[in-house]
Scaffold this motif. Sequence first.
Motif: not given
Length: 223
Positions: A24-37, A62-66, A68-74
């Motif tokens: 599941c971790k590999k499927d997460l879409v996370l921000f590429e922070l290093a690209n934006y310092d 991350s963007d607010y999307q499933w 992670l959004s489900k974990l936040v609301t839970g």
Amino acid sequence: MIIPFEQHCLICKQSSSHLICGYCKKDLVLFELANYDFNLMLNPKVKKGLAKVDFSNVVALSDYQWPLSKLVTGLKFSAYIPNAKALATLFNNHCLRDISTLPQLILPIPLHKNRYFKRKFNQSIELAKQINKLSHIPLNTSSLYRNKATQAQTKLSAAKRRQNLKHAFIVNPKSNLMQYQHIALFDDVITTGTTMNYAYNTLKAAYPHLKIDIWCICLTLAP
């Protein structure tokens, strides 16, 4: 006889040694922070979505999307603390490990006392507690107060959000923030940035010298 505790992935519910399994971790879409310092205000889409804020440094997972959004609301509505542990671990590992200069203090966004007494829970504080344990950055929950019982922001227009939050925060006069140079304001989710902006400006008015980074788990970005 001791029966071993069987842990399950919070997303796929399969047996796992981690709160979020490797698959599941590999499927997460996370921000590429290093690209934006490690500052998402350098991302044009984030900058456009937060066009009316005064702060200039944002770190988010991350963007607010499933899912992670489900974990936040839970966490927010069911007070399910394992979600806080999982989200904080992701935030610490993905967002903080490669930042060259970390803040000296984390300040979570407070709830007004009436809402806290009703809910008995502040998800931003619970997330910040877990980040504190992992990063060892001190946590402060007493320097910033919510002075005004505001309406829920979710269904309000941008103009009504601003009016709703006017004079909503105050700095504790006994606050010891003068000793710090660099802090992080933390919330679970940022949508328009209005709440965070009022908290940021309240702190800057009291302590102009402070460098204030904005941290959150998710950003709600416009499509």
